[in-house]
Design an enzyme around this catalytic site. Structure first.
Site, PDB file in Angstrom:
ATOM      1  CE  LYS A 158      -3.670  -0.365   2.764  1.00 47.30           C
ATOM      2  NZ  LYS A 158      -4.475  -0.688   3.969  1.00 47.30           N
ATOM      3  CD  GLU A 200      -2.081  -3.105   5.964  1.00 44.12           C
ATOM      4  OE1 GLU A 200      -1.578  -2.354   6.826  1.00 44.12           O
ATOM      5  OE2 GLU A 200      -3.253  -2.980   5.573  1.00 44.12           O
ATOM      6  NE  ARG A 292     -11.639  12.093   2.998  1.00 43.54           N
ATOM      7  CZ  ARG A 292     -12.364  11.003   2.793  1.00 43.54           C
ATOM      8  NH1 ARG A 292     -13.663  10.987   3.084  1.00 43.54           N
ATOM      9  NH2 ARG A 292     -11.828   9.899   2.322  1.00 43.54           N
TER      10      ARG A 292
HETATM   11  P1  ADP Z   1      -7.751   3.924   0.533  1.00 45.80           P
HETATM   12  O1  ADP Z   1      -7.187   4.980   1.418  1.00 45.80           O
HETATM   13  O2  ADP Z   1      -7.094   3.884  -0.816  1.00 45.80           O
HETATM   14  O3  ADP Z   1      -9.249   3.927   0.473  1.00 45.80           O
HETATM   15  P2  ADP Z   1      -7.757   1.814   2.573  1.00 45.80           P
HETATM   16  O4  ADP Z   1      -6.567   1.544   3.415  1.00 45.80           O
HETATM   17  O5  ADP Z   1      -8.879   2.563   3.216  1.00 45.80           O
HETATM   18  O6  ADP Z   1      -7.301   2.529   1.204  1.00 45.80           O
HETATM   19  O7  ADP Z   1      -8.329   0.451   2.009  1.00 45.80           O
HETATM   20  C1  ADP Z   1      -9.395   0.400   1.092  1.00 45.80           C
HETATM   21  C2  ADP Z   1      -9.876  -1.021   0.920  1.00 45.80           C
HETATM   22  O8  ADP Z   1      -8.785  -1.865   0.495  1.00 45.80           O
HETATM   23  C3  ADP Z   1     -10.392  -1.676   2.176  1.00 45.80           C
HETATM   24  O9  ADP Z   1     -11.738  -1.359   2.439  1.00 45.80           O
HETATM   25  C4  ADP Z   1     -10.194  -3.149   1.848  1.00 45.80           C
HETATM   26  O10 ADP Z   1     -11.210  -3.623   0.977  1.00 45.80           O
HETATM   27  C5  ADP Z   1      -8.892  -3.149   1.080  1.00 45.80           C
HETATM   28  N1  ADP Z   1      -7.743  -3.390   1.980  1.00 45.80           N
HETATM   29  C6  ADP Z   1      -6.850  -2.498   2.449  1.00 45.80           C
HETATM   30  N2  ADP Z   1      -5.938  -3.078   3.257  1.00 45.80           N
HETATM   31  C7  ADP Z   1      -6.241  -4.393   3.315  1.00 45.80           C
HETATM   32  C8  ADP Z   1      -5.695  -5.546   3.980  1.00 45.80           C
HETATM   33  N3  ADP Z   1      -4.611  -5.463   4.763  1.00 45.80           N
HETATM   34  N4  ADP Z   1      -6.315  -6.744   3.801  1.00 45.80           N
HETATM   35  C9  ADP Z   1      -7.409  -6.856   3.011  1.00 45.80           C
HETATM   36  N5  ADP Z   1      -7.970  -5.821   2.354  1.00 45.80           N
HETATM   37  C10 ADP Z   1      -7.413  -4.602   2.491  1.00 45.80           C
END
Ligand code: ADP
Length: 448
Positions: A158, A200, A292
């Protein structure tokens, strides 16, 4: 209280903020780009100021132009909405140094939670569980492979500055991890001008459950319960609901307490969302904090009866929240469907253009938050969401029935929308029983 506010956003959220201000007796100035010059909500504001051309960098992301507009309009505060400059701590700082209140958290709190790596560190301190992974940024392949061997595949890569589901890659083995890191770094550099990535554990078959929080400057930090946003496509939400249909009450309470603990540790005030992943045995892990108001805030407003935008304005004006934690009840069930101008039959390609025919649903339990109307031209320059359909009913089964009926009533032509997919979700028996996860839509409904 403020007497005039500048709305530094567009579309449905600009109109939503305008409505909140009007009910509070606050005057509004709204900015717009040349692509939005015909938007009807501009007529509803006390003042509308053109700040530049269609590209966001020349208008909605252009700090000097927005500050100039605020000075011309002589406002005391700016509401940034979501997206654009909403989570930009530099913008918040500039506003406040110009003696214009930024309707959002303190700069220090935005910085503490804004970067996902920094936020995970803060979570550890506040004893909020995080997904097992790298403690900080991962910059070389060897380090990543070593960590992956400890955590076990699948792994998600990520972007630290990520948002909107971009800059994420899932890797199932060493080969795809190596390639994925390079791709994610390039994508992150391109999208966010910051190539920092971290890794992660990828939580398979997890649910996305988030907690709405709001805190004032008088020591009240409250949660407004949770939203379940597990129906996603490409990590972007399609449907959100409150309460979560599956969470055990003990887990719900622990989740909400963890969210409040985290925002207290960050010295956070105003509204925000603490996002978690919940796995199959209902263990939960922090994903990130959104500093936000969020797109899906209406489902929380419906079940709690609290107007979140008005509370944001109160907090920014230095007033206490109008409620206490013990008063916040979750009543009935609310569901929101995001209606995007995209063509599900053509891999969700954007479908901009003129809305020639529009019939929106009505009747008991329905709320339609949107700026569009028949004759409106959807500009190709911005996000494809054209409105949010929200229902609130005494039970979840009734809410699903009402949403189904509302989506069937909906008529919009000739542009294509996500309504057919939303209807399939409402008719799906797994969704009905709550037996879904963040991969469900793509795996089962879209067959990927
Ligand atoms: P963004 O800021 O781009 O929206 P997020 O960290 O909020 O990213 O993650 C968005 C989506 O990505 C989550 O709702 C989930 O579906 C998926 N996701 C993120 N991290 C994980 C993880 N460690 N395991 C499984 N799915 C993940």
């Amino acid at each position: 209280m403020f007497s005039k506010i500048l709305i530094a956003n567009r579309g449905e959220i600009a109109l939503r903020i305008l409505r909140a201000c009007r009910e509070m007796g606050i005057q509004t100035a709204v900015v717009y780009s040349t692509a939005d010059k015909d938007a009807a909500y501009l007529q509803m504001a006390d003042q509308a100021i053109c700040i530049g051309d269609a590209p966001p960098a020349e208008s909605y992301l252009n700090i000097p132009r927005i500050i100039s507009a605020a000075e011309i309009a002589d406002v005391q505060a700016i509401h940034p909405g979501y997206g654009f400059l909403a989570e930009n701590d530099h913008f918040a700082e500039v506003c406040r140094s110009c003696k214009i209140e930024f309707i959002g958290p303190p700069v220090s709190a935005m910085a503490a939670v804004g970067d996902k790596v920094a936020c995970k560190k803060l979570a550890k301190k506040a004893k909020v569980p995080t997904v097992p992974g790298s403690e900080g940024a991962v910059d070389d392949e060897r380090q990543a492979l070593k960590l992956a061997a400890q955590i076990g595949y699948p792994i998600i890569i990520k972007a630290a500055a990520g948002g909107g589901g971009r800059g994420m890659r899932v890797a199932h083995n060493d080969v795809s991890l190596r390639a994925g890191i390079k791709q994610a770094q390039a994508e992150a550099e391109n999208a966010f001008k910051d190539s920092t990535v971290y890794i992660e554990k990828y939580v398979e078959y997890g649910r996305h459950v988030e907690v709405q929080i709001i805190a004032d400057n008088h020591g009240n930090a409250c949660h407004l319960w949770e939203r379940d946003c597990s129906m996603q496509r490409r990590h972007q939400k399609l449907v959100e609901e409150s309460p979560s249909p599956v969470l055990k009450n003990s887990v719900r309470a622990a989740l909400c307490e963890a969210a409040v603990r985290l925002i207290k540790a960050a010295g956070y005030t105003n509204a925000g969302t603490v996002e978690f992943l919940v796995d199959r045995d209902q263990s939960f892990y922090l994903l990130e904090v959104n500093a936000r108001i969020q797109v899906e805030h209406p489902v929380t407003e419906e079940v709690t009866g609290i107007d979140l935008i008005q509370e944001q304005i109160r907090v920014a004006a230095g007033l206490p929240l109008s409620f206490k934690q013990k008063d916040v009840k979750q009543t009935g069930a609310a569901i929101e469907c995001r209606i995007n101008a995209e063509d599900p039959a053509r891999n969700f390609a954007p479908s901009p253009g003129v809305i020639q025919e529009l019939r929106v649903p009505g009747g008991p339990g329905i709320r339609w938050d949107s700026h569009v109307y028949a004759g409106y031209r959807i500009p190709p320059n911005y996000d494809s969401m054209i409105g949010k359909l929200i229902v609130h009913r005494p039970t979840r089964a009734l809410a699903i029935a009402t949403m189904k009926r509302a989506l069937q009533e909906f008529h919009i032509a000739p542009i294509k929308t996500t309504i057919p997919l939303q209807l399939r979700i409402m008719e799906d028996q797994h969704f009905g029983s709550g037996d879904v996860d963040t991969g469900f839509v793509e795996r089962v409904l879209l067959g990927k």
